[in-house]
Design a protein around this motif. Structure first.
Motif, PDB file in Angstrom:
ATOM      1  N   ALA A  98       0.838  -1.201   0.000  1.00 62.16           N
ATOM      2  CA  ALA A  98       0.000   0.000   0.000  1.00 62.16           C
ATOM      3  C   ALA A  98       0.871   1.248   0.000  1.00 62.16           C
ATOM      4  CB  ALA A  98      -0.935  -0.018   1.210  1.00 62.16           C
ATOM      5  N   HIS A  99       1.454   1.570  -1.145  1.00 64.67           N
ATOM      6  CA  HIS A  99       2.270   2.770  -1.227  1.00 64.67           C
ATOM      7  C   HIS A  99       1.904   3.593  -2.446  1.00 64.67           C
ATOM      8  CE1 HIS A  99       4.574  -0.369  -3.402  1.00 64.67           C
ATOM      9  NE2 HIS A  99       4.885   0.607  -4.237  1.00 64.67           N
ATOM     10  N   VAL A 100       2.352   4.814  -2.477  1.00 63.17           N
ATOM     11  CA  VAL A 100       2.049   5.717  -3.581  1.00 63.17           C
ATOM     12  C   VAL A 100       2.759   5.227  -4.843  1.00 63.17           C
ATOM     13  CG1 VAL A 100       2.287   8.078  -4.439  1.00 63.17           C
ATOM     14  CG2 VAL A 100       1.705   7.676  -2.040  1.00 63.17           C
ATOM     15  N   VAL A 101       2.011   5.087  -5.936  1.00 60.37           N
ATOM     16  CA  VAL A 101       2.575   4.602  -7.200  1.00 60.37           C
ATOM     17  C   VAL A 101       2.156   5.553  -8.325  1.00 60.37           C
ATOM     18  CG1 VAL A 101       2.702   2.702  -8.852  1.00 60.37           C
ATOM     19  CG2 VAL A 101       2.453   2.218  -6.414  1.00 60.37           C
ATOM     20  N   VAL A 102       3.103   5.849  -9.215  1.00 58.72           N
ATOM     21  CA  VAL A 102       2.827   6.698 -10.381  1.00 58.72           C
ATOM     22  C   VAL A 102       2.798   5.820 -11.631  1.00 58.72           C
ATOM     23  CG1 VAL A 102       3.604   8.659 -11.767  1.00 58.72           C
ATOM     24  CG2 VAL A 102       3.927   8.678  -9.281  1.00 58.72           C
ATOM     25  N   TYR A 103       1.733   5.956 -12.404  1.00 57.08           N
ATOM     26  CA  TYR A 103       1.573   5.215 -13.666  1.00 57.08           C
ATOM     27  C   TYR A 103       1.570   6.194 -14.840  1.00 57.08           C
ATOM     28  CZ  TYR A 103       0.085   1.382 -10.614  1.00 57.08           C
ATOM     29  OH  TYR A 103       0.036   0.408  -9.640  1.00 57.08           O
ATOM     30  N   PRO A 104       2.079   5.767 -16.034  1.00 60.54           N
ATOM     31  CA  PRO A 104       2.649   4.453 -16.327  1.00 60.54           C
ATOM     32  C   PRO A 104       4.012   4.301 -15.668  1.00 60.54           C
ATOM     33  CG  PRO A 104       2.988   5.890 -18.189  1.00 60.54           C
ATOM     34  CD  PRO A 104       2.144   6.652 -17.219  1.00 60.54           C
ATOM     35  N   GLN A 105       4.438   3.059 -15.518  1.00 62.40           N
ATOM     36  CA  GLN A 105       5.742   2.794 -14.933  1.00 62.40           C
ATOM     37  C   GLN A 105       6.827   2.662 -15.990  1.00 62.40           C
ATOM     38  OE1 GLN A 105       4.409  -0.488 -12.170  1.00 62.40           O
ATOM     39  NE2 GLN A 105       5.222   0.921 -10.643  1.00 62.40           N
ATOM     40  N   GLU A 106       6.438   2.892 -17.246  1.00 65.46           N
ATOM     41  CA  GLU A 106       7.409   2.983 -18.339  1.00 65.46           C
ATOM     42  C   GLU A 106       6.884   3.967 -19.372  1.00 65.46           C
ATOM     43  OE1 GLU A 106       9.938  -0.355 -20.265  1.00 65.46           O
ATOM     44  OE2 GLU A 106       8.267  -0.067 -21.636  1.00 65.46           O
ATOM     45  N   THR A 107       7.757   4.825 -19.870  1.00 66.94           N
ATOM     46  CA  THR A 107       7.391   5.794 -20.890  1.00 66.94           C
ATOM     47  C   THR A 107       8.554   5.941 -21.871  1.00 66.94           C
ATOM     48  OG1 THR A 107       6.503   8.024 -21.274  1.00 66.94           O
ATOM     49  CG2 THR A 107       8.193   7.800 -19.555  1.00 66.94           C
ATOM     50  N   THR A 108       8.470   6.934 -22.769  1.00 63.32           N
ATOM     51  CA  THR A 108       9.478   7.102 -23.816  1.00 63.32           C
ATOM     52  C   THR A 108      10.039   8.518 -23.789  1.00 63.32           C
ATOM     53  OG1 THR A 108       8.263   5.525 -25.192  1.00 63.32           O
ATOM     54  CG2 THR A 108       9.896   6.894 -26.299  1.00 63.32           C
ATOM     55  N   GLN A 109      11.308   8.641 -24.096  1.00 69.25           N
ATOM     56  CA  GLN A 109      11.954   9.952 -24.137  1.00 69.25           C
ATOM     57  C   GLN A 109      11.263  10.877 -25.137  1.00 69.25           C
ATOM     58  OE1 GLN A 109      15.978   8.915 -25.165  1.00 69.25           O
ATOM     59  NE2 GLN A 109      16.624   8.593 -23.052  1.00 69.25           N
ATOM     60  N   GLY A 110      11.056  12.130 -24.732  1.00 70.39           N
ATOM     61  CA  GLY A 110      10.548  13.151 -25.634  1.00 70.39           C
ATOM     62  C   GLY A 110       9.053  13.169 -25.866  1.00 70.39           C
ATOM     63  N   VAL A 111       8.282  12.283 -25.213  1.00 69.74           N
ATOM     64  CA  VAL A 111       6.843  12.245 -25.468  1.00 69.74           C
ATOM     65  C   VAL A 111       6.070  13.049 -24.421  1.00 69.74           C
ATOM     66  CG1 VAL A 111       6.991   9.965 -26.526  1.00 69.74           C
ATOM     67  CG2 VAL A 111       6.400  10.159 -24.102  1.00 69.74           C
ATOM     68  N   TYR A 112       4.879  13.485 -24.807  1.00 71.51           N
ATOM     69  CA  TYR A 112       3.929  14.034 -23.844  1.00 71.51           C
ATOM     70  C   TYR A 112       3.192  12.867 -23.218  1.00 71.51           C
ATOM     71  CZ  TYR A 112       4.632  18.862 -25.290  1.00 71.51           C
ATOM     72  OH  TYR A 112       5.184  20.099 -25.522  1.00 71.51           O
ATOM     73  N   GLU A 113       3.065  12.898 -21.896  1.00 68.85           N
ATOM     74  CA  GLU A 113       2.527  11.738 -21.184  1.00 68.85           C
ATOM     75  C   GLU A 113       1.520  12.187 -20.121  1.00 68.85           C
ATOM     76  OE1 GLU A 113       1.755   8.459 -21.208  1.00 68.85           O
ATOM     77  OE2 GLU A 113       3.889   7.935 -21.387  1.00 68.85           O
ATOM     78  N   LYS A 114       0.524  11.347 -19.918  1.00 68.99           N
ATOM     79  CA  LYS A 114      -0.388  11.515 -18.782  1.00 68.99           C
ATOM     80  C   LYS A 114       0.104  10.616 -17.658  1.00 68.99           C
ATOM     81  CE  LYS A 114      -5.072  10.474 -17.208  1.00 68.99           C
ATOM     82  NZ  LYS A 114      -6.395   9.901 -17.593  1.00 68.99           N
TER      83      LYS A 114
END
Length: 207
Positions: A24-40
């Motif tokens: 039960a800890h704070v987690v940020v998603y997604p846990q994988e992304t790509t360099q240079g992209v706009y992400e939610k």
């Protein structure tokens, strides 16, 4: 024998309770992304401490991402933190109502651009409870209170003005265009053949 069984049961219950607390800890998603992209990015916050509510959550943004948007959330207000250049460096969400009970969780949404040279994004979070205690999710992986980490992979091709990878999609669209014309050609051929067959049939009947 009975005492041994009771001890084993107690140990198993303790292990289950510990596993639940550890997960039960704070987690940020997604846990994988790509360099240079706009992400939610979605910050999931569980409230696991009994007999008190989560009333405030502070998130500090990693150097490898520029957050520019925060989604408003009912029953919570937020305040942005900025450095001397005006860059947004974090956000503090504060409950306007009762907050989160120990059996509840919520999610906060952020939007921004990942740096072109980013490798990993380590999100430090501070969870404040109504009783005044603070859970600092800033530790290394495997610690009692780890910071959530987003792995960043290299971009596979060129990117557009929004940072989306266009290297493979451009060729994909051209291939799709050539493939999509085939059904149209076949349909036209079928119509022509059908018309010819009708003409032949009518001609035979009139003879």
């Amino acid at each position: 024998m009975r005492k041994t069984s009771l001890m084993l049961t107690a140990c198993l219950l303790a292990m289950v309770m510990f596993a639940g607390m550890a997960s039960a800890h704070v987690v940020v998603y997604p846990q994988e992304t790509t360099q240079g992209v706009y992400e939610k990015f979605t910050v999931r916050v569980p409230s696991e401490t009994p007999d008190t509510n989560t009333t405030k959550v502070e998130i500090k943004f990693p150097d490898g991402v520029t957050i520019s948007r925060v989604e408003p959330k009912a029953d919570w207000k937020y305040e942005l933190s900025k450095d001397n250049t005006g860059k947004i460096t974090g956000v503090v969400f504060t409950a306007t109502g009762a907050g989160l009970a120990s059996t509840e969780f919520t999610e906060f949404n952020l939007s921004g651009k990942v740096a072109a040279d980013a490798k990993t994004l380590s999100w430090k979070a501070y969870q404040t409870y109504k009783n005044g205690s603070i859970a600092e999710w800033v530790g290394a992986a495997g610690s009692d209170k780890p910071a959530s980490v987003t792995n960043v992979k290299a971009a596979s091709g060129s990117t557009d003005s929004h940072g989306h990878d266009t290297g493979s999609s451009a060729s994909g669209h051209s291939e799709e265009g050539s493939d999509s014309s085939l059904p149209l050609i076949l349909s036209i051929a079928a119509v022509v053949l059908g018309a010819l067959a009708l003409i032949v049939s009518l001609t035979r009947k009139t003879k």
